[in-house]
Design a protein around this motif. Structure first.
Motif, PDB file in Angstrom:
ATOM      1  N   LEU A  92       0.852  -1.187   0.000  1.00 35.86           N
ATOM      2  CA  LEU A  92       0.000   0.000   0.000  1.00 35.86           C
ATOM      3  C   LEU A  92       0.888   1.237   0.000  1.00 35.86           C
ATOM      4  O   LEU A  92       1.823   1.353   0.801  1.00 35.86           O
ATOM      5  N   SER A  93       0.614   2.169  -0.894  1.00 36.60           N
ATOM      6  CA  SER A  93       1.426   3.381  -1.004  1.00 36.60           C
ATOM      7  C   SER A  93       1.185   4.284   0.204  1.00 36.60           C
ATOM      8  O   SER A  93       0.163   4.175   0.891  1.00 36.60           O
ATOM      9  N   PRO A  94       2.089   5.199   0.495  1.00 34.60           N
ATOM     10  CA  PRO A  94       1.900   6.092   1.652  1.00 34.60           C
ATOM     11  C   PRO A  94       0.648   6.962   1.559  1.00 34.60           C
ATOM     12  O   PRO A  94       0.099   7.346   2.596  1.00 34.60           O
ATOM     13  N   ASP A  95       0.193   7.282   0.356  1.00 34.43           N
ATOM     14  CA  ASP A  95      -1.013   8.103   0.236  1.00 34.43           C
ATOM     15  C   ASP A  95      -2.294   7.288   0.304  1.00 34.43           C
ATOM     16  O   ASP A  95      -3.384   7.830   0.082  1.00 34.43           O
ATOM     17  N   GLN A  96      -2.190   5.992   0.597  1.00 31.58           N
ATOM     18  CA  GLN A  96      -3.331   5.082   0.774  1.00 31.58           C
ATOM     19  C   GLN A  96      -4.174   4.948  -0.505  1.00 31.58           C
ATOM     20  O   GLN A  96      -5.351   4.584  -0.441  1.00 31.58           O
ATOM     21  N   LYS A  97      -3.612   5.205  -1.671  1.00 33.05           N
ATOM     22  CA  LYS A  97      -4.388   5.158  -2.910  1.00 33.05           C
ATOM     23  C   LYS A  97      -3.941   4.056  -3.852  1.00 33.05           C
ATOM     24  O   LYS A  97      -4.759   3.540  -4.609  1.00 33.05           O
ATOM     25  N   THR A 241     -10.058   8.468  10.862  1.00 36.42           N
ATOM     26  CA  THR A 241      -9.661   7.167  11.415  1.00 36.42           C
ATOM     27  C   THR A 241      -8.216   6.854  11.080  1.00 36.42           C
ATOM     28  O   THR A 241      -7.454   6.380  11.935  1.00 36.42           O
ATOM     29  N   CYS A 242      -7.831   7.131   9.831  1.00 36.33           N
ATOM     30  CA  CYS A 242      -6.431   6.910   9.444  1.00 36.33           C
ATOM     31  C   CYS A 242      -5.494   7.835  10.210  1.00 36.33           C
ATOM     32  O   CYS A 242      -4.376   7.444  10.581  1.00 36.33           O
ATOM     33  N   GLU A 243      -5.944   9.084  10.455  1.00 29.65           N
ATOM     34  CA  GLU A 243      -5.107  10.010  11.208  1.00 29.65           C
ATOM     35  C   GLU A 243      -4.913   9.529  12.650  1.00 29.65           C
ATOM     36  O   GLU A 243      -3.820   9.671  13.224  1.00 29.65           O
ATOM     37  N   ARG A 244      -5.993   8.972  13.255  1.00 24.36           N
ATOM     38  CA  ARG A 244      -5.860   8.459  14.618  1.00 24.36           C
ATOM     39  C   ARG A 244      -4.871   7.293  14.662  1.00 24.36           C
ATOM     40  O   ARG A 244      -4.096   7.142  15.626  1.00 24.36           O
ATOM     41  N   TYR A 245      -4.887   6.477  13.625  1.00 25.27           N
ATOM     42  CA  TYR A 245      -3.924   5.367  13.594  1.00 25.27           C
ATOM     43  C   TYR A 245      -2.492   5.883  13.476  1.00 25.27           C
ATOM     44  O   TYR A 245      -1.578   5.379  14.134  1.00 25.27           O
ATOM     45  N   ARG A 246      -2.301   6.935  12.653  1.00 32.52           N
ATOM     46  CA  ARG A 246      -0.962   7.522  12.529  1.00 32.52           C
ATOM     47  C   ARG A 246      -0.501   8.115  13.857  1.00 32.52           C
ATOM     48  O   ARG A 246       0.675   8.007  14.226  1.00 32.52           O
ATOM     49  N   GLU A 247      -1.437   8.748  14.577  1.00 31.74           N
ATOM     50  CA  GLU A 247      -1.073   9.305  15.877  1.00 31.74           C
ATOM     51  C   GLU A 247      -0.688   8.204  16.866  1.00 31.74           C
ATOM     52  O   GLU A 247       0.242   8.364  17.667  1.00 31.74           O
ATOM     53  N   LYS A 248      -1.410   7.089  16.808  1.00 29.84           N
ATOM     54  CA  LYS A 248      -1.068   5.974  17.692  1.00 29.84           C
ATOM     55  C   LYS A 248       0.320   5.427  17.359  1.00 29.84           C
ATOM     56  O   LYS A 248       1.093   5.068  18.263  1.00 29.84           O
ATOM     57  N   ARG A 249       0.656   5.350  16.097  1.00 27.69           N
ATOM     58  CA  ARG A 249       1.992   4.890  15.711  1.00 27.69           C
ATOM     59  C   ARG A 249       3.068   5.852  16.198  1.00 27.69           C
ATOM     60  O   ARG A 249       4.118   5.440  16.701  1.00 27.69           O
ATOM     61  N   LYS A 250       2.797   7.154  16.067  1.00 23.84           N
ATOM     62  CA  LYS A 250       3.764   8.138  16.539  1.00 23.84           C
ATOM     63  C   LYS A 250       3.949   8.052  18.047  1.00 23.84           C
ATOM     64  O   LYS A 250       5.064   8.162  18.568  1.00 23.84           O
TER      65      LYS A 250
END
Length: 524
Positions: A92-97, A241-250
Motif C-alpha cells: 500500500l502506497s503512503p497516500d493510501q491510494k 480514522t487513518c489520522e488516529r492510527y498515525r497518531e497511535k503509531r507516533k
C-alpha cells in the motif's frame, strides 16, 4: 528493486540461481519474498503465472521473475487463485491510494499442486507498508516423533551471596546426604546420590534464573495501536480514522525512544556503580554486551565444497570431523583419547595414601566462582557452599575412586562449546572449542595435582625463564641473577606442572614416568 540499475538486478538473480542450484533435487524448493515485480495476465505466461493477477501487464522486474521461474520449471503460486482485489494486493502506497501485488510465492512445478491457497491478510498489523502474505501448503511429514531436546535450566547461584540462603542450602543438603538409607557401593552410584541431592537442595533453596519480563506499558500502547489499525480496515473508515492510527503509531515510537533513552541511562548508572565497587568482571561483561550487541549463532554450516548443510545428522558429522581433526595430533591420532598402542598400567607395589579430609576441603575451596558448569549443571558455588557433610561425602567418593581406580561414567561427558574466532559463522574451521567438564572432576584433579607437585619438583628438573612480574606469584622459587641478560632472571628451582591448566596434548608414549608415580594416575 525497480529503481536499481540492470547490473544490480543481474547480480541478485545470479546469486539466487547459484543458491537454488545448490539445493538437493529431492527437496521442496519454495522462494518467497518482496520481488518488487508486477506480474500481468498475458496468455503467453499462463503456464507460469495463470490468470488471476492483480495487474494487467507485466513490469520489467516481473519479466525477470517469470524468466527465472520458467527456466527452472517453477510456478508463481500467488497469482493462481481467484480472490478479491483487496486479498491480492501486498503493498500500500503512503497516500493510501495505490495497491500493488509485488510479494510472491514461487514453488517448483513438481509440488505446485501442494499449494492450496495464497492470499493477503490485511488484519495482521506488522507495522509496515506491506501486508502479510500467507500460503496454505499441506506437507506429509515423517511419522517419527521429533522430540525437542530438553535443556537444563540454570540455577541462580548469585543468591548464595546471601548468608541466609547459603545456610538454608547447606542445611537442606546435609539432611539429604545424611539420610539413613544405605549408600551405594560403587563410585558411580555414590556420585549419582550426591549430585541428585545437590540439585534437589539447590532447586529448593535458591531456584532458577528468571527470564526477563516484558514492559506492560509498551504492551498496552501496542494493543491500542493494533485496535486503531483494525478500524482503518473497515469499509466505512474515514480520513480521521487513518489520522488516529498515525497518531497511535507516533505515540508508540515516541514511547520506544523514551524507553530506550531511560534504559541507556540506567545502564550507564550501573556501569558507574560497578566501577565504584571495583567489580571488573560484571563491568567488562556489560561493556562488551553494549558494544558488541547480540550475535545470533549459526544453526547450519557449510561443507568443504561450500554447500550449505541443513540436515541435523549431517551437521553433527561435520562438527565431529572438525573437532576430531582439531584435537588430533600430528599423525591424526590423539594418545590422550586412545591410540593404536595403549600403554598398559604399571604396578610397582608402591603404597599411595588415600586423599585426606583436609585435602578434599582445600581442593573444593580452591575452586573459582563464576565458571561454567559441566554436563551435570552443578556450578562451583554449590560445592563451596555445601558444608562439611558434602566434604565428607566427597571424601568417601574420592577414596573409592582411588581404591577402585575407576571414575563414574558421568565424568567422561563434557560439553563442547564452539567459539567463533573470525570469518563466516557457517564455516566450521573458523571455530575453536572449549570443553566444559564436571566440577567434581576438577576437584579430584586438584587433589592429584597437589600430590604430584613434590615429585615433579624433585624428579623432572625443568629450567625456565620468567619475566620479573611473574616471579612474585611463586615465592617458593629461589632467583639467581643472570649477568648476560639483566632484564630476565633464571630460575634455579623447578616449576610445578599444573594438570588442570594444560592446553596441549601430551604424548604419553614419549613421556618418562617414574615408577613411584605410576600408581598415582588412575584409569578412567
Amino acid at each position: 528493486m525497480e529503481e536499481k540499475d540492470d547490473a544490480a538486478k543481474d547480480a541478485f538473480y545470479a546469486r539466487l540461481e547459484d543458491t537454488y542450484d545448490r539445493c538437493p533435487n529431492h527437496d521442496v524448493k519454495i522462494i518467497l519474498g518482496d520481488f518488487n515485480a508486477k506480474v500481468g495476465r498475458e496468455r503467453i505466461f499462463d503456464r507460469t503465472v495463470a490468470q488471476f493477477s492483480l495487474h494487467e501487464t507485466t513490469s520489467n522486474n516481473g519479466f525477470r521473475l517469470i524468466d527465472f521461474a520458467a527456466a527452472r520449471n517453477m510456478v508463481v503460486s500467488s497469482t493462481r487463485f481467484r480472490h478479491l482485489d483487496i486479498h491480492k494486493a501486498t503493498w500500500l502506497s503512503p497516500d493510501q491510494k495505490t495497491r500493488n501485488q509485488i510479494d510472491h510465492v514461487v514453488i517448483d512445478g513438481r509440488h505446485a499442486s501442494s499449494v492450496m491457497n495464497v492470499r493477503t491478510f490485511r488484519g495482521v498489523n506488522i507495522d509496515s507498508d506491506h501486508y502479510l502474505v500467507a500460503a496454505k501448503i499441506p506437507i506429509r511429514l515423517c511419522r517419527a516423533k521429533n522430540v525437542r531436546p530438553i535443556t537444563q535450566r540454570k540455577l541462580d547461584v548469585t543468591r548464595l551471596r546471601s548468608q541466609r540462603t547459603a545456610t538454608a542450602y547447606s542445611t537442606h543438603l546435609s539432611e539429604l546426604l545424611h539420610q539413613p538409607t544405605p549408600l551405594p557401593v560403587d563410585a558411580g552410584g555414590l556420585w549419582a546420590h550426591i549430585s541428585h541431592s545437590m540439585r534437589a537442595a539447590a532447586e529448593t533453596a535458591i531456584g532458577f534464573r528468571r527470564p526477563p519480563t516484558r514492559n506492560q506499558g509498551v504492551s498496552r500502547r501496542s494493543c491500542g495501536k493494533n485496535a486503531a489499525y483494525r478500524r482503518t480496515l473497515q469499509s466505512g473508515a474515514t480520513r480521521a480514522t487513518c489520522e488516529r492510527y498515525r497518531e497511535k503509531r507516533k505515540e508508540e515510537r515516541r514511547l520506544f525512544r523514551r524507553k530506550k533513552r531511560e534504559k541507556e541511562k540506567r545502564e550507564c548508572e550501573e556501569l558507574e556503580v560497578l566501577q565504584d565497587r571495583n567489580d571488573a568482571r560484571k563491568f567488562y561483561q556489560q561493556v562488551n554486551r553494549l558494544t558488541h550487541g547480540f550475535n545470533t549463532g549459526a544453526s547450519n554450516c557449510r561443507d568443504e565444497n561450500g554447500n550449505l548443510v541443513t540436515d541435523t545428522q549431517c551437521t553433527l558429522r561435520l562438527w565431529r570431523a572438525h573437532f576430531s581433526k582439531l584435537l588430533a595430533g600430528d599423525d591424526g591420532t590423539n594418545p590422550a583419547i586412545g591410540g593404536s598402542n595403549p600403554i598398559p598400567p604399571i604396578d610397582d607395589n608402591v603404597d599411595i595414601p588415600l586423599p585426606s579430609h583436609d585435602e578434599v576441603r582445600v581442593a573444593i575451596m580452591r575452586l573459582k566462582n563464576n565458571k561454567a558448569a559441566g554436563a551435570d549443571g552443578l556450578p562451583a558455588e554449590l560445592f563451596k557452599a555445601g558444608g562439611e557433610e558434602l566434604i565428607r561425602c566427597g571424601h568417601q567418593l574420592f577414596c573409592r575412586i582411588w581404591l577402585e581406580e575407576s571414575m563414574p561414567n558421568h565424568w567422561n561427558l563434557s560439553v563442547l562449546c564452539p567459539v567463533l574466532k573470525k570469518g563466516d559463522p557457517t564455516i566450521c574451521t573458523n571455530y575453536r572449542g572449549i570443553s566444559l567438564i564436571a566440577i567434581s572432576y576438577k576437584v579430584l584433579s586438584s587433589v592429584i595435582c597437589e600430590r604430584l607437585k613434590p615429585y615433579t619438583s624433585t624428579l623432572i628438573g625443568l629450567s625456565v625463564r620468567l619475566q620479573t612480574w611473574q616471579i612474585h606469584h611463586r615465592p617458593d622459587l629461589h632467583i639467581a641473577p643472570n649477568p648476560g641478560k639483566p632484564t630476565k632472571m633464571e630460575l634455579t628451582h623447578t616449576i610445578s606442572l599444573s594438570i588442570t591448566k594444560l592446553h596441549s596434548i601430551v604424548r604419553h608414549e614419549n613421556a618418562y614416568m617414574p615408577p613411584c608415580l605410576s600408581s598415582v594416575f588412575l584409569q578412567s
